[in-house]
Write a protein that holds these residues in place. Sequence first.
Motif, PDB file in Angstrom:
ATOM      1  N   GLN A  12       0.841  -1.196   0.000  1.00 38.07           N
ATOM      2  CA  GLN A  12       0.000   0.000   0.000  1.00 38.07           C
ATOM      3  C   GLN A  12       0.878   1.248   0.000  1.00 38.07           C
ATOM      4  O   GLN A  12       1.884   1.309   0.686  1.00 38.07           O
ATOM      5  CB  GLN A  12      -0.864   0.077   1.259  1.00 38.07           C
ATOM      6  N   ARG A  13       0.451   2.238  -0.736  1.00 31.11           N
ATOM      7  CA  ARG A  13       1.142   3.531  -0.723  1.00 31.11           C
ATOM      8  C   ARG A  13       0.416   4.426   0.279  1.00 31.11           C
ATOM      9  O   ARG A  13      -0.808   4.544   0.243  1.00 31.11           O
ATOM     10  CB  ARG A  13       1.139   4.165  -2.102  1.00 31.11           C
ATOM     11  N   VAL A  14       1.187   5.044   1.198  1.00 28.36           N
ATOM     12  CA  VAL A  14       0.598   5.866   2.243  1.00 28.36           C
ATOM     13  C   VAL A  14       1.363   7.176   2.418  1.00 28.36           C
ATOM     14  O   VAL A  14       2.520   7.301   1.993  1.00 28.36           O
ATOM     15  CB  VAL A  14       0.569   5.124   3.607  1.00 28.36           C
ATOM     16  N   ARG A  15       0.697   8.114   3.047  1.00 26.53           N
ATOM     17  CA  ARG A  15       1.314   9.364   3.479  1.00 26.53           C
ATOM     18  C   ARG A  15       1.122   9.437   4.995  1.00 26.53           C
ATOM     19  O   ARG A  15      -0.008   9.402   5.475  1.00 26.53           O
ATOM     20  CB  ARG A  15       0.646  10.565   2.826  1.00 26.53           C
ATOM     21  N   VAL A  16       2.228   9.517   5.724  1.00 25.31           N
ATOM     22  CA  VAL A  16       2.179   9.610   7.178  1.00 25.31           C
ATOM     23  C   VAL A  16       2.552  11.036   7.570  1.00 25.31           C
ATOM     24  O   VAL A  16       3.608  11.538   7.194  1.00 25.31           O
ATOM     25  CB  VAL A  16       3.153   8.613   7.847  1.00 25.31           C
ATOM     26  N   THR A  17       1.666  11.676   8.306  1.00 26.39           N
ATOM     27  CA  THR A  17       1.921  13.014   8.819  1.00 26.39           C
ATOM     28  C   THR A  17       2.001  12.917  10.338  1.00 26.39           C
ATOM     29  O   THR A  17       1.106  12.340  10.965  1.00 26.39           O
ATOM     30  CB  THR A  17       0.800  13.998   8.413  1.00 26.39           C
ATOM     31  N   ILE A  31       5.798  11.974   5.426  1.00 20.78           N
ATOM     32  CA  ILE A  31       6.582  10.976   4.699  1.00 20.78           C
ATOM     33  C   ILE A  31       5.629  10.177   3.825  1.00 20.78           C
ATOM     34  O   ILE A  31       4.580   9.737   4.289  1.00 20.78           O
ATOM     35  CB  ILE A  31       7.307  10.022   5.673  1.00 20.78           C
ATOM     36  N   GLU A  32       5.999   9.983   2.558  1.00 18.50           N
ATOM     37  CA  GLU A  32       5.215   9.150   1.652  1.00 18.50           C
ATOM     38  C   GLU A  32       6.055   7.958   1.227  1.00 18.50           C
ATOM     39  O   GLU A  32       7.254   8.089   1.007  1.00 18.50           O
ATOM     40  CB  GLU A  32       4.798   9.930   0.406  1.00 18.50           C
ATOM     41  N   GLY A  33       5.404   6.815   1.119  1.00 21.73           N
ATOM     42  CA  GLY A  33       6.104   5.637   0.653  1.00 21.73           C
ATOM     43  C   GLY A  33       5.189   4.434   0.590  1.00 21.73           C
ATOM     44  O   GLY A  33       3.989   4.522   0.846  1.00 21.73           O
ATOM     45  N   VAL A  34       5.786   3.308   0.260  1.00 24.86           N
ATOM     46  CA  VAL A  34       5.070   2.045   0.148  1.00 24.86           C
ATOM     47  C   VAL A  34       5.370   1.223   1.390  1.00 24.86           C
ATOM     48  O   VAL A  34       6.526   1.098   1.818  1.00 24.86           O
ATOM     49  CB  VAL A  34       5.507   1.282  -1.124  1.00 24.86           C
ATOM     50  N   GLU A  81      -2.680   8.315   5.724  1.00 20.33           N
ATOM     51  CA  GLU A  81      -3.623   8.357   4.614  1.00 20.33           C
ATOM     52  C   GLU A  81      -3.191   7.329   3.583  1.00 20.33           C
ATOM     53  O   GLU A  81      -2.023   7.263   3.217  1.00 20.33           O
ATOM     54  CB  GLU A  81      -3.590   9.714   3.912  1.00 20.33           C
ATOM     55  N   THR A  82      -4.143   6.552   3.083  1.00 24.72           N
ATOM     56  CA  THR A  82      -3.877   5.641   1.981  1.00 24.72           C
ATOM     57  C   THR A  82      -3.978   6.435   0.686  1.00 24.72           C
ATOM     58  O   THR A  82      -4.939   7.165   0.468  1.00 24.72           O
ATOM     59  CB  THR A  82      -4.883   4.481   1.968  1.00 24.72           C
ATOM     60  N   LEU A  83      -2.957   6.314  -0.179  1.00 22.03           N
ATOM     61  CA  LEU A  83      -2.941   7.070  -1.441  1.00 22.03           C
ATOM     62  C   LEU A  83      -3.371   6.200  -2.609  1.00 22.03           C
ATOM     63  O   LEU A  83      -3.312   5.018  -2.575  1.00 22.03           O
ATOM     64  CB  LEU A  83      -1.545   7.638  -1.685  1.00 22.03           C
TER      65      LEU A  83
END
Length: 83
Positions: A12-17, A31-34, A81-83
Amino acid sequence: MTTQLSMYTPGQRVRVTQQVPRATGTLTTTIEGVIVRAGQSKTGSWFAHSRDKKLWLDRLELRKDDGEMVVVNLDHYSSVETL
């Protein structure tokens, strides 16, 4: 925040704030990543009445677009957040 690590799966690709409260405001990082791995890991800290008498943290291991691996400790100041 009670995290539900089971809702995050590898790939899953996510954005963690995350926010860190400070005396003069809030420091925010994103941070964004898989997701490579989602789970709990114990720390070196001692904590009574918990599994192995250690403090356990919810963690996501992410691979950023440039290949860098990042371990993110999730807490009540974290938003995923799931992207």
